[in-house]
Design an enzyme around this catalytic site. Structure first.
Site, PDB file in Angstrom:
ATOM      1  N   TYR A 141      21.915  10.022  52.941  1.00  0.00           N
ATOM      2  CA  TYR A 141      21.622   9.130  51.823  1.00  0.00           C
ATOM      3  C   TYR A 141      20.260   8.462  51.972  1.00  0.00           C
ATOM      4  O   TYR A 141      19.650   8.069  50.979  1.00  0.00           O
ATOM      5  CB  TYR A 141      22.681   8.023  51.722  1.00  0.00           C
ATOM      6  CG  TYR A 141      23.892   8.391  50.929  1.00  0.00           C
ATOM      7  CD1 TYR A 141      24.812   9.311  51.413  1.00  0.00           C
ATOM      8  CD2 TYR A 141      24.132   7.812  49.682  1.00  0.00           C
ATOM      9  CE1 TYR A 141      25.940   9.640  50.685  1.00  0.00           C
ATOM     10  CE2 TYR A 141      25.257   8.145  48.950  1.00  0.00           C
ATOM     11  CZ  TYR A 141      26.149   9.055  49.456  1.00  0.00           C
ATOM     12  OH  TYR A 141      27.264   9.374  48.725  1.00  0.00           O
ATOM     13  N   LYS A 186      30.945  17.360  61.521  1.00  0.00           N
ATOM     14  CA  LYS A 186      30.741  18.808  61.365  1.00  0.00           C
ATOM     15  C   LYS A 186      29.961  19.263  62.599  1.00  0.00           C
ATOM     16  O   LYS A 186      28.848  19.810  62.512  1.00  0.00           O
ATOM     17  CB  LYS A 186      29.990  19.076  60.048  1.00  0.00           C
ATOM     18  CG  LYS A 186      29.841  20.549  59.682  1.00  0.00           C
ATOM     19  CD  LYS A 186      31.113  21.192  59.193  1.00  0.00           C
ATOM     20  CE  LYS A 186      30.889  22.690  58.975  1.00  0.00           C
ATOM     21  NZ  LYS A 186      32.142  23.416  58.676  1.00  0.00           N
ATOM     22  N   ASP A 219      35.717  19.918  57.147  1.00  0.00           N
ATOM     23  CA  ASP A 219      36.351  20.867  56.218  1.00  0.00           C
ATOM     24  C   ASP A 219      37.869  20.892  56.429  1.00  0.00           C
ATOM     25  O   ASP A 219      38.650  20.842  55.471  1.00  0.00           O
ATOM     26  CB  ASP A 219      35.731  22.277  56.320  1.00  0.00           C
ATOM     27  CG  ASP A 219      35.540  22.770  57.742  1.00  0.00           C
ATOM     28  OD1 ASP A 219      35.792  21.994  58.691  1.00  0.00           O
ATOM     29  OD2 ASP A 219      35.137  23.935  57.919  1.00  0.00           O
ATOM     30  N   ASP A 243      32.017   9.471  51.447  1.00  0.00           N
ATOM     31  CA  ASP A 243      31.968   9.408  49.987  1.00  0.00           C
ATOM     32  C   ASP A 243      32.908  10.448  49.391  1.00  0.00           C
ATOM     33  O   ASP A 243      33.741  10.145  48.530  1.00  0.00           O
ATOM     34  CB  ASP A 243      30.530   9.648  49.509  1.00  0.00           C
ATOM     35  CG  ASP A 243      30.410   9.623  48.000  1.00  0.00           C
ATOM     36  OD1 ASP A 243      30.953   8.686  47.383  1.00  0.00           O
ATOM     37  OD2 ASP A 243      29.789  10.546  47.427  1.00  0.00           O
ATOM     38  N   ASP A 247      37.027   9.980  47.501  1.00  0.00           N
ATOM     39  CA  ASP A 247      37.433  10.353  46.137  1.00  0.00           C
ATOM     40  C   ASP A 247      38.634  11.299  46.222  1.00  0.00           C
ATOM     41  O   ASP A 247      39.524  11.283  45.371  1.00  0.00           O
ATOM     42  CB  ASP A 247      36.291  11.029  45.356  1.00  0.00           C
ATOM     43  CG  ASP A 247      35.449  10.038  44.546  1.00  0.00           C
ATOM     44  OD1 ASP A 247      35.275   8.894  45.017  1.00  0.00           O
ATOM     45  OD2 ASP A 247      34.967  10.395  43.454  1.00  0.00           O
TER      46      ASP A 247
HETATM   47  C1  IPM Z   1      30.219   5.306  45.847  1.00  0.00           C
HETATM   48  C2  IPM Z   1      29.247   5.985  44.897  1.00  0.00           C
HETATM   49  C3  IPM Z   1      27.817   5.804  45.405  1.00  0.00           C
HETATM   50  C4  IPM Z   1      27.728   6.523  46.741  1.00  0.00           C
HETATM   51  C5  IPM Z   1      26.707   6.292  44.465  1.00  0.00           C
HETATM   52  C6  IPM Z   1      26.817   5.713  43.100  1.00  0.00           C
HETATM   53  C7  IPM Z   1      25.348   5.993  45.035  1.00  0.00           C
HETATM   54  O1  IPM Z   1      29.583   7.320  44.716  1.00  0.00           O
HETATM   55  O2  IPM Z   1      30.092   4.090  46.059  1.00  0.00           O
HETATM   56  O3  IPM Z   1      31.122   5.963  46.354  1.00  0.00           O
HETATM   57  O4  IPM Z   1      27.542   7.752  46.780  1.00  0.00           O
HETATM   58  O5  IPM Z   1      27.810   5.843  47.767  1.00  0.00           O
HETATM   59 MN    MN Z   2      31.510   7.857  45.613  1.00  0.00          MN
END
Ligand code: IPM
Ligand code: MN
Ligand code: NAD
Length: 356
Positions: A141, A186, A219, A243, A247
């Site tokens: 990042y 990884k 993975d 990240d 999700d």
């Molecule tokens: C999160 C988001 C952010 C990230 C983006 C919007 C920069 O996806 O907070 O999970 O990737 O950290």
């Molecule tokens: Mn995110």
């Protein structure tokens, strides 16, 4: 003592979900006799529109002065053509970096009433209670980027110090939980991951011999998180993997709208935000799920204000609202954001009733 909470609603559904969380915080503050002062400031796309940049210097200065920051979400199609360096998302990364918020806690605790919303069978999800500790100010990042017409690069770098400090956060959390830490990398391919694994192993052996450590490749972990999520307690990983994996875990909870987070550094204010984005597809309709942001407000009380009982009260109130079936459309219901918020307020009880 007065505490300053800077509120950064941001874009899309951000203002809708932060309004909900602030309403809940105000009610809890009165019940617990906490003196909270809220200051709402432009951030992300909203700040680009107002001031030409996503994190204006005066906003950052107020964030630094705050006891804690509550954020909604940033970004959206409206700012897709803005130069990358001043996109809404760049403002969020700058905020995390400027405040030194290197540890991002993302708890995953699917509610019993929502188990059938998960694409994973209920008997595999039931009882899941884990926390992902995502490194938040390093890795790919924040590395150098290059771009020519036909080639692009993104550097991924980690230092021993960056790995050690987030490992300590995760290990301390594991000590307060089931004393089990899984570190995800990884290391079969990436040099940064080999440094990560060596550093975590050495530090844990030296400073946390009482915490069991396991190393898994990312993975395989992506699969384990849905095939046997109950086996995990504290999961430590680098920025990008964290990240993506969180999700994925959101699907276990029934919706991305359920997941809260806390971003913490060594000192200074913490930043609290749901893990979801600005949800442009539903923004402005009053149907966003506010629970993830309300639960982030609970984390704010716990980690920045030391108000554990107030934090628990919010978490229990959200549990009650969900059990009562007050569900927004992402959870298969018909409740509006405001109705879900009122359900949480009702579960909290009256403002003048001082909690025990
Ligand atoms: C999160 C988001 C952010 C990230 C983006 C919007 C920069 O996806 O907070 O999970 O990737 O950290
Ligand atoms: Mn995110
Ligand atoms: P998103 O999280 O905004 O939305 C993904 C899906 O989940 C959408 O269908 C959305 O409607 C749904 N969703 C998310 N939160 C919800 C909620 N609270 N209630 C109901 N449904 C919800 O991800 P995206 O569409 O990939 O990204 C949209 C924008 O948000 C992009 O600009 C992205 O960069 C940004 N983003 C910001 C953050 C942040 O501010 N922390 C996080 C992720 C994405």
């Amino acid at each position: 003592m007065e505490r300053l909470i800077v509120v950064l609603p941001g874009d899309g559904i951000g203002p809708e979900v932060t309004t909900a969380a602030v309403t809940v915080l105000k009610r809890v503050a009165r019940r617990h006799r906490l003196s909270l002062v809220f200051e709402t400031l432009p951030f992300g796309g909203a700040a680009i529109d107002a001031d030409g940049e996503p994190l204006p210097a005066p906003v950052l200065a107020r964030c630094r002065a705050a006891d804690a920051i509550l954020m909604g979400a940033v970004g959206g199609p409206k700012w897709a053509k803005v130069p990358v360096a001043i996109r809404p998302e760049a403002g969020l990364l700058a905020l995390r970096r400027e405040l030194g918020l290197y540890a991002n806690l993302r708890p995953v605790r699917p509610h019993p009433a929502l188990l059938d919303l998960s694409p994973v069978r209920r008997e595999r999800v039931e009882g899941t209670d884990l926390v992902v500790v995502r490194e938040l100010t390093g890795g790919i990042y924040f590395g150098a980027r290059t771009r020519t017409a036909d080639r692009a690069t993104d550097e991924c770098a980690y230092t021993v110090d960056e790995i050690q400090r987030v490992t300590r956060t995760a290990a301390n959390l594991a000590r307060a939980r089931k004393r089990r830490l899984v570190s995800v990398d990884k290391a079969n391919v990436l040099e940064t991951s080999r440094l990560w694994r060596e550093t975590v192993s050495a530090l844990m052996a030296r400073e946390y011999p009482d915490v069991a450590v396991e190393h898994l490749l990312v993975d395989a972990m992506a699969m384990y998180l849905i095939s046997r999520p109950r086996d995990f307690d504290v999961v430590l990983t680098e920025n990008l993997f964290g990240d993506i994996l969180t999700d994925e875990t959101a699907a276990l909870t029934g919706s991305l709208g359920m997941m809260p987070s806390a971003s913490l550094g060594d000192d200074g204010p913490g930043l609290y935000e749901p893990i979801h984005g600005s949800a442009p597809d539903i923004a402005g309709r009053g149907i966003a799920n506010p629970y993830g942001t309300i639960l982030s407000a609970a984390m704010l009380l716990r980690h920045s204000l030391g108000a554990e009982s107030a934090a628990r009260e919010i978490e229990q109130a959200v549990d009650v609202a969900i059990t009562a079936g007050v569900l927004t459309p992402d959870l298969g219901g018909t409740a509006r954001t405001a109705e879900a918020t009122v359900a949480v307020l009702d579960a909290l009880g009256q403002p003048e009733t001082l909690a025990a």
